[in-house]
Design a protein around this motif. Structure first.
Motif, mmCIF file in Angstrom:
data_model
loop_
_atom_site.group_PDB
_atom_site.id
_atom_site.type_symbol
_atom_site.label_atom_id
_atom_site.label_comp_id
_atom_site.label_asym_id
_atom_site.label_seq_id
_atom_site.Cartn_x
_atom_site.Cartn_y
_atom_site.Cartn_z
ATOM 1 N N ILE A 94 0.253 5.053 8.737
ATOM 2 C CA ILE A 94 0.831 4.019 7.878
ATOM 3 C C ILE A 94 2.348 4.141 7.860
ATOM 4 C CG2 ILE A 94 1.072 3.260 5.482
ATOM 5 C CD1 ILE A 94 -1.911 4.062 5.117
ATOM 6 N N ALA A 95 2.847 5.346 7.644
ATOM 7 C CA ALA A 95 4.293 5.561 7.582
ATOM 8 C C ALA A 95 4.959 5.217 8.908
ATOM 9 C CB ALA A 95 4.590 7.009 7.191
ATOM 10 N N GLN A 96 4.349 5.638 10.019
ATOM 11 C CA GLN A 96 4.953 5.370 11.324
ATOM 12 C C GLN A 96 5.014 3.870 11.601
ATOM 13 O OE1 GLN A 96 6.207 7.980 13.126
ATOM 14 N NE2 GLN A 96 7.144 6.450 14.457
ATOM 15 N N THR A 97 4.023 3.144 11.143
ATOM 16 C CA THR A 97 4.009 1.695 11.331
ATOM 17 C C THR A 97 5.159 1.019 10.591
ATOM 18 O OG1 THR A 97 1.594 1.706 11.562
ATOM 19 C CG2 THR A 97 2.614 -0.397 11.020
ATOM 20 N N LEU A 98 5.586 1.629 9.487
ATOM 21 C CA LEU A 98 6.604 1.016 8.633
ATOM 22 C C LEU A 98 8.031 1.448 8.985
ATOM 23 C CD1 LEU A 98 4.702 1.330 5.236
ATOM 24 C CD2 LEU A 98 5.032 -0.736 6.602
ATOM 25 N N LEU A 114 0.838 -1.201 0.000
ATOM 26 C CA LEU A 114 0.000 0.000 0.000
ATOM 27 C C LEU A 114 0.873 1.252 0.000
ATOM 28 C CD1 LEU A 114 -2.681 1.524 0.221
ATOM 29 C CD2 LEU A 114 -2.570 1.212 2.707
ATOM 30 N N ALA A 115 1.951 1.244 0.777
ATOM 31 C CA ALA A 115 2.860 2.392 0.818
ATOM 32 C C ALA A 115 3.440 2.658 -0.567
ATOM 33 C CB ALA A 115 3.972 2.146 1.834
ATOM 34 N N ALA A 116 3.820 1.593 -1.269
ATOM 35 C CA ALA A 116 4.358 1.756 -2.617
ATOM 36 C C ALA A 116 3.305 2.327 -3.562
ATOM 37 C CB ALA A 116 4.867 0.415 -3.145
ATOM 38 N N ARG A 117 2.067 1.874 -3.441
ATOM 39 C CA ARG A 117 0.993 2.400 -4.294
ATOM 40 C C ARG A 117 0.714 3.871 -3.998
ATOM 41 N NH1 ARG A 117 -2.468 -0.540 -7.196
ATOM 42 N NH2 ARG A 117 -2.730 1.519 -8.124
ATOM 43 N N LEU A 118 0.739 4.248 -2.728
ATOM 44 C CA LEU A 118 0.548 5.648 -2.380
ATOM 45 C C LEU A 118 1.648 6.510 -2.986
ATOM 46 C CD1 LEU A 118 -0.429 5.244 1.388
ATOM 47 C CD2 LEU A 118 -1.958 5.905 -0.474
ATOM 48 N N ASP A 119 2.865 5.991 -2.938
ATOM 49 C CA ASP A 119 4.018 6.709 -3.479
ATOM 50 C C ASP A 119 3.896 6.885 -4.989
ATOM 51 O OD1 ASP A 119 6.490 7.955 -3.445
ATOM 52 O OD2 ASP A 119 7.615 6.087 -3.557
ATOM 53 N N GLU A 120 3.405 5.861 -5.669
ATOM 54 C CA GLU A 120 3.283 5.901 -7.124
ATOM 55 C C GLU A 120 2.053 6.669 -7.592
ATOM 56 O OE1 GLU A 120 5.116 1.388 -7.770
ATOM 57 O OE2 GLU A 120 2.958 1.765 -7.823
ATOM 58 N N SER A 137 12.434 1.270 0.075
ATOM 59 C CA SER A 137 11.870 0.607 1.239
ATOM 60 C C SER A 137 10.450 1.109 1.489
ATOM 61 C CB SER A 137 12.735 0.884 2.472
ATOM 62 O OG SER A 137 12.632 2.249 2.855
ATOM 63 N N PRO A 138 9.613 0.316 2.152
ATOM 64 C CA PRO A 138 8.247 0.755 2.462
ATOM 65 C C PRO A 138 8.229 2.057 3.268
ATOM 66 C CG PRO A 138 8.456 -1.604 2.803
ATOM 67 C CD PRO A 138 9.840 -1.095 2.536
ATOM 68 N N TRP A 139 9.174 2.209 4.210
ATOM 69 C CA TRP A 139 9.229 3.430 5.014
ATOM 70 C C TRP A 139 9.508 4.640 4.130
ATOM 71 C CZ3 TRP A 139 8.483 6.976 8.366
ATOM 72 C CH2 TRP A 139 9.443 7.919 8.730
ATOM 73 N N LEU A 140 10.465 4.527 3.218
ATOM 74 C CA LEU A 140 10.762 5.640 2.318
ATOM 75 C C LEU A 140 9.551 5.974 1.451
ATOM 76 C CD1 LEU A 140 14.018 6.230 0.348
ATOM 77 C CD2 LEU A 140 11.829 6.349 -0.843
ATOM 78 N N SER A 141 8.912 4.955 0.894
ATOM 79 C CA SER A 141 7.727 5.195 0.058
ATOM 80 C C SER A 141 6.625 5.888 0.834
ATOM 81 C CB SER A 141 7.205 3.860 -0.495
ATOM 82 O OG SER A 141 8.130 3.263 -1.360
ATOM 83 N N ALA A 142 6.444 5.491 2.089
ATOM 84 C CA ALA A 142 5.346 6.039 2.891
ATOM 85 C C ALA A 142 5.566 7.503 3.240
ATOM 86 C CB ALA A 142 5.180 5.208 4.160
ATOM 87 N N TRP A 143 6.787 7.862 3.712
ATOM 88 C CA TRP A 143 6.980 9.273 4.075
ATOM 89 C C TRP A 143 7.071 10.166 2.846
ATOM 90 C CZ3 TRP A 143 10.989 11.895 2.125
ATOM 91 C CH2 TRP A 143 12.247 11.314 1.978
ATOM 92 N N ARG A 144 7.600 9.608 1.733
ATOM 93 C CA ARG A 144 7.687 10.420 0.519
ATOM 94 C C ARG A 144 6.295 10.698 -0.047
ATOM 95 N NH1 ARG A 144 11.709 8.010 -3.642
ATOM 96 N NH2 ARG A 144 10.109 6.384 -3.740
#
Length: 536
Positions: free
Chosen positions: A315-319, A289-295, A330-337
């Motif tokens: 979501i980002a904090q969880t990752l 999901l984080a990757a999809r949000l990023d894209e 990484s999922p964390w990078l995708s989420a905060w970006r």
């Protein structure tokens, strides 16, 4: 000319010069919700754009004058694909319910014909449709039909395409890598799998399906900027969707288009969004999901920002701390970006108050720290960072720092709330930076390591792990080490040595490795022993 959609605007690009112009919809036109397809009327030189969501609209743009012409309601007809038939002088579209739709050159609905039930690739298997669920397609219907044609009439080529993913998507390629001649030869070899009389047709099909490889057949070389439009259209040439066309299912660990659309629809209320995130997390799909949000930041609804932004923070904090083979994706990078980009889409007069309220709600320290860094002029040297484009005013940045300090001080007052943070050391240094001194975080550490067990646990938290591999090594060697500056800042070298000497590491088997590694490091730093190259 090439027409694409970026940030809810029509973009016209010249292939040779690379010149780009953007055309936003007039204020009198309905807001563009979810753009789905573009088609070009070659007779009148009109670009037609379809969108879904609500009643759905067709928007028409005059390519010669560079001006928007008009718009027309689709009356709740959702089009997933659209093309112009010059011979019949009409548009042909594919609806979300699985029908071919025919419209006049002016966009008026003429007729429709349902054919979904006649497509084997869309037939239910074990009760689950392979490429469509509810009203959402998992793939681009036009690409799917072309690939199905190849599968039926040229099975050898179809099978080879799946095996040659890196070639046809041009993955892991970069300028000057020496691959161009090899790739050109490999692309021509693909055509040799097809009978000679069909090679021209196969070549055109490959060019249509895989634009990144078009250059190898003497055509256009597309820049990376086109990836976003291919992703939005769910094209087979997008790395996100490629496997779905061949495996006839969503890959394990990959969130489906249906689930993602459900997530977007759930952003209308906090309860719906919380439930949607919980379900996605329970299915271990949060990284996807984080990757999809990023894209897909352009698809995230701005009107629901007060609900969605806190969800993205959570979501980002969880990752945080979730590792990935590639640290740059990484999922964390995708989420905060994704969170940072989404914030920039929110109107400037709203985002400051909204991000502060979101921080108060979520208490997401790691996410907030990243956003503060990205928008703090003090972290960007003038003249050396021309790309600095803050989303917030300085007053908002300072207010976020004050709230961040309030949250971490409250968390530090709790027994174990802070020590369990996966990025503890990073937070401690942010604490020092925002408070202006080491006093507060060092005082917290002093209290947190009063017992031998607590000291041992902190040693485990402070030890970094990685791998080291020399040129001739067949396997990587695990590396475990301590940063001298960290120990000096928060504990003190002398005190740490005294504590290690007094603790029997055998009493804490889960922390024994960290205690022994710390003890060796302290002795090296104090000059009591030589560093052993085999000490890791």
């Amino acid at each position: 000319m090439v027409y694409t959609l970026e940030n809810d605007q029509l973009v016209r690009s010249e292939r040779r010069s690379g010149k780009r112009e953007s055309y936003a919809l007039p204020a009198t036109f309905p807001r563009l919700s979810w753009p789905t397809a573009l088609a070009y009327d070659t007779r009148r030189h009109i670009v037609t754009l379809s969108s879904l969501g609500g009643e759905g609209f067709l928007y028409r743009f005059n390519a010669r004058s560079g001006k928007w012409l008009d718009y027309r309601s689709l009356d709740n007809l959702d089009l997933n694909a659209l093309s112009y038939d010059a011979k019949a002088d009409r548009y042909m579209g594919w609806s979300s319910e699985g029908s071919l739709v025919f419209l006049s050159h002016a966009g008026q609905l003429q007729t429709s014909r349902r054919i979904l039930d006649q497509l084997s690739g869309f037939a239910p298997a074990a009760g689950i449709p392979l490429h469509v669920a509810d009203d959402v397609f998992e793939v681009n219907i036009v690409d799917f039909l072309v690939l199905e044609t190849l599968r039926v009439f040229e099975p050898d080529l179809h099978e080879t395409l799946f095996k040659e993913r890196e070639l046809i998507l041009q993955e892991r390629r970069f300028h000057g890598d020496g691959q161009r001649d090899l790739d050109k030869t490999a692309a021509e070899r693909l055509l040799e799998l097809v009978s000679e009389e069909r090679r021209a047709i196969a070549r055109n099909a490959l060019i249509d399906l895989f634009p990144p490889l078009e250059w190898a057949f003497g055509g256009t070389h597309y820049a990376d900027g086109f990836q976003s439009s291919w992703l939005a259209a769910k094209r087979v040439c997008s790395p996100r969707y490629f496997s779905r066309y061949f495996e006839l299912q969503t890959s394990v660990g990959d969130i489906s288009e249906r689930r993602f659309v459900e997530f977007l629809r759930a952003t209308k209320t906090a309860d719906e969004l919380t439930a949607a995130i919980a379900e996605i997390e329970a299915d271990f799909l949060l990284p996807s999901l984080a990757a999809r949000l990023d894209e897909s930041v352009d698809r995230l609804p701005i009107e629901n920002a007060a609900i969605l932004l806190p969800g993205m923070f959570r979501i980002a904090q969880t990752l945080v701390g979730l590792e990935d083979a590639d640290p740059f994706s990484s999922p964390w990078l995708s989420a905060w970006r994704a969170t940072s980009w989404y914030l920039k889409r929110i109107p400037a007069n709203l985002r400051g108050d909204l991000v502060l309220e979101t921080l108060r709600q979520t208490k997401a320290l790691s996410v907030a720290a990243i956003l503060i860094h990205l928008n703090d002029p003090a972290d960007h040297q003038e003249g050396r960072d021309d790309a600095f484009d803050p989303a917030f005013e300085l007053d908002t940045v300072e207010a976020m720092k004050a709230e961040w300090l309030r949250i971490i001080r409250n968390r530090a007052a709790s027994d174990d709330a802070l020590i369990s943070e996966p990025d503890l050391l990073s937070l401690l240094y942010r604490w020092r930076k925002y408070a202006g001194s080491l006093d507060e975080p060092r005082e917290w550490i002093t209290k947190a390591i009063q017992t031998d067990e607590a000291f041992a646990s902190m040693a485990t938290r402070m030890m970094s792990r990685g791998t080291s591999q020399s040129w001739n090594d067949r396997v990587a060697t695990p590396v475990k080490r301590f940063n001298r500056e960290v120990i000096e800042d928060f504990i003190g070298i002398t005190l740490a040595k005294a504590r290690c000497d007094a603790i029997d590491s055998a009493s804490f088997p889960e922390h024994r490795e960290a205690l022994q590694t710390l003890h060796r490091s302290l002795e090296v730093w104090l000059g009591l022993r030589e560093r052993d190259p085999l000490d890791f």
